[in-house]
Design a protein around this motif. Sequence first.
Motif, mmCIF file in Angstrom:
data_model
loop_
_atom_site.group_PDB
_atom_site.id
_atom_site.type_symbol
_atom_site.label_atom_id
_atom_site.label_comp_id
_atom_site.label_asym_id
_atom_site.label_seq_id
_atom_site.Cartn_x
_atom_site.Cartn_y
_atom_site.Cartn_z
ATOM 1 N N ASN A 42 0.822 -1.211 0.000
ATOM 2 C CA ASN A 42 0.000 0.000 0.000
ATOM 3 C C ASN A 42 0.852 1.256 0.000
ATOM 4 N N LEU A 43 0.253 2.341 -0.498
ATOM 5 C CA LEU A 43 0.870 3.665 -0.363
ATOM 6 C C LEU A 43 -0.090 4.481 0.506
ATOM 7 N N HIS A 44 0.369 4.891 1.682
ATOM 8 C CA HIS A 44 -0.461 5.643 2.633
ATOM 9 C C HIS A 44 -0.114 7.122 2.506
ATOM 10 N N GLN A 45 -1.145 7.960 2.526
ATOM 11 C CA GLN A 45 -0.890 9.400 2.363
ATOM 12 C C GLN A 45 -1.278 10.162 3.631
ATOM 13 N N ASN A 46 -0.696 11.352 3.786
ATOM 14 C CA ASN A 46 -1.049 12.272 4.876
ATOM 15 C C ASN A 46 -0.908 11.644 6.268
ATOM 16 N N LYS A 47 0.245 11.141 6.534
ATOM 17 C CA LYS A 47 0.544 10.535 7.833
ATOM 18 C C LYS A 47 1.538 11.421 8.584
ATOM 19 N N THR A 48 1.673 11.155 9.881
ATOM 20 C CA THR A 48 2.597 11.951 10.702
ATOM 21 C C THR A 48 3.856 11.140 10.994
ATOM 22 N N LEU A 49 4.978 11.784 10.693
ATOM 23 C CA LEU A 49 6.296 11.172 10.864
ATOM 24 C C LEU A 49 6.957 11.781 12.093
ATOM 25 N N VAL A 50 7.516 10.956 12.960
ATOM 26 C CA VAL A 50 8.322 11.501 14.051
ATOM 27 C C VAL A 50 9.786 11.237 13.696
ATOM 28 N N CYS A 51 10.583 12.302 13.796
ATOM 29 C CA CYS A 51 12.017 12.167 13.497
ATOM 30 C C CYS A 51 12.798 12.234 14.808
ATOM 31 N N MET A 52 13.451 11.127 15.131
ATOM 32 C CA MET A 52 14.210 11.032 16.385
ATOM 33 C C MET A 52 15.708 11.179 16.104
ATOM 34 N N GLU A 53 16.492 11.389 17.148
ATOM 35 C CA GLU A 53 17.921 11.624 16.939
ATOM 36 C C GLU A 53 18.680 10.351 16.549
ATOM 37 N N GLY A 54 18.425 9.255 17.285
ATOM 38 C CA GLY A 54 19.218 8.042 17.043
ATOM 39 C C GLY A 54 20.647 8.264 17.510
ATOM 40 N N PRO A 55 21.606 7.442 17.098
ATOM 41 C CA PRO A 55 21.393 6.315 16.203
ATOM 42 C C PRO A 55 20.750 5.086 16.866
ATOM 43 N N ALA A 56 20.661 5.057 18.210
ATOM 44 C CA ALA A 56 19.953 3.922 18.823
ATOM 45 C C ALA A 56 18.474 4.007 18.447
ATOM 46 N N PHE A 57 17.838 2.883 18.272
ATOM 47 C CA PHE A 57 16.396 2.886 18.041
ATOM 48 C C PHE A 57 15.679 3.274 19.333
ATOM 49 N N SER A 58 14.368 3.489 19.273
ATOM 50 C CA SER A 58 13.570 3.954 20.421
ATOM 51 C C SER A 58 13.429 2.890 21.501
ATOM 52 N N THR A 59 13.159 3.343 22.706
ATOM 53 C CA THR A 59 12.727 2.416 23.755
ATOM 54 C C THR A 59 11.239 2.112 23.526
ATOM 55 N N ARG A 60 10.747 1.079 24.192
ATOM 56 C CA ARG A 60 9.308 0.754 24.049
ATOM 57 C C ARG A 60 8.443 1.911 24.552
ATOM 58 N N ALA A 61 8.884 2.558 25.635
ATOM 59 C CA ALA A 61 8.097 3.680 26.173
ATOM 60 C C ALA A 61 8.034 4.813 25.154
ATOM 61 N N GLU A 62 9.158 5.075 24.490
ATOM 62 C CA GLU A 62 9.160 6.144 23.471
ATOM 63 C C GLU A 62 8.251 5.765 22.298
ATOM 64 N N SER A 63 8.368 4.513 21.864
ATOM 65 C CA SER A 63 7.570 4.056 20.731
ATOM 66 C C SER A 63 6.074 4.219 21.040
ATOM 67 N N ASN A 64 5.690 3.843 22.271
ATOM 68 C CA ASN A 64 4.276 4.001 22.667
ATOM 69 C C ASN A 64 3.886 5.466 22.829
ATOM 70 N N LEU A 65 4.844 6.277 23.305
ATOM 71 C CA LEU A 65 4.586 7.723 23.418
ATOM 72 C C LEU A 65 4.287 8.319 22.041
ATOM 73 N N TYR A 66 5.101 7.951 21.050
ATOM 74 C CA TYR A 66 4.891 8.491 19.693
ATOM 75 C C TYR A 66 3.520 8.063 19.157
ATOM 76 N N ARG A 67 3.123 6.837 19.472
ATOM 77 C CA ARG A 67 1.788 6.376 19.048
ATOM 78 C C ARG A 67 0.711 7.207 19.721
ATOM 79 N N SER A 68 0.916 7.507 21.006
ATOM 80 C CA SER A 68 -0.102 8.271 21.730
ATOM 81 C C SER A 68 -0.182 9.714 21.216
ATOM 82 N N TRP A 69 0.903 10.193 20.609
ATOM 83 C CA TRP A 69 0.909 11.539 20.005
ATOM 84 C C TRP A 69 0.261 11.550 18.617
#
Length: 313
Positions: free
Chosen positions: A164-191
């Motif tokens: 699929n090609l999804h349009q008009n979505k919200t992207l969160v750009c994090m610093e890295g280079p480590a990937f997110s913690t689970r709490a961060e990943s869930n926080l971004y979902r809640s946002w």
Amino acid sequence: MSSNNENSMIDVRIGIIGGSGLYNFDHLKTIKEIYHETPWGYPSSKITITEDPRGYKIAFLARHGKGHIYNPSEIPSRANIAALKNIGVEVIIAFSAVGSLREEIKPKDFILPDQIIDRTKGIRPSTFFENGLIAHVSFADPFDQVLSELIYKHKNVLEEGGYNLHQNKTLVCMEGPAFSTRAESNLYRSWGCDVVNMSAIPEAKLAKELEIAYQMVCMSTDYDCWRQNEESVTVEIVLSNMNKNSANAKKLLEAILPDLEQALNDGKFESNKGSMDYSFVTNKEAMNKEQVKKLEYVFPDILSKLGVSPDWF
Ligand SMILES: CSC[C@H]1O[C@H](OP(=O)(O)O)[C@H](O)[C@@H]1O
Ligand SMILES: Nc1ncnc2[nH]cnc12
């Protein structure tokens, strides 16, 4: 440093930035390679000007450099965007590998975000306007809607392969280079964020500052780490999906090029030009002339933008 005159014969208006796993478009004919120092240093890689069999030209640049040598915080984004602008690029399609924060955005789906939440840490140089020449860009809509629509019309290219090609979505750009913690990943979902990467900022901001129409095409590679009892993202998972994603990126680009060239010829992106004209806030008397000179590299008409005459230098 190259001049605009030197590059004026290239006549390439479409810039492509390739991200993780998309390091070249070498299935197309190379016309020229450019690797010049800009006032903001050297770009991540040489810029390859290629031509497809139908005669469409693109300027390709690998965001992480040849062999993937820059981490997301080290990418010389100002040099990258300045170098593309200097050779005449008016439109940038930037490919990026992203993690999905939504069940319905599956690995190998593509996403056209229309918003960004910036979770970088302020350690990336992210503006051309500093040191005595200050401007504030409007960044409410970080991506170009005309470009997004044009790309979305070709969603069948992905659908034919079952993606699929999804349009008009919200992207969160994090610093890295480590990937997110689970709490961060869930926080971004809640946002309300839909996908996560490490490279939209400052690239999108810098393109906006240089009046370039910019759209990121996100390519989902993983579900990050928010899913219960599922394996969390690793580079291995990202790369395992990138081969297919790269092939689809090339197919998608091939499909949109005729429309994109036509849209450029029809002036569909003209509204970006001059968008910075009223964004400068520094008084003429206080302006740093060296900084103004630097900006001539990307805005040959900088003096008229600033409302000063050539004898002002
Ligand atoms: C290799 S996984 C993390 C890496 O992948 C994405 O890169 P890009 O946006 O250049 O495709 C992400 O932003 C991270 O830099
Ligand atoms: N889960 C993820 N987080 C950040 N950047 C990514 N790029 C690809 N997958 C990613």
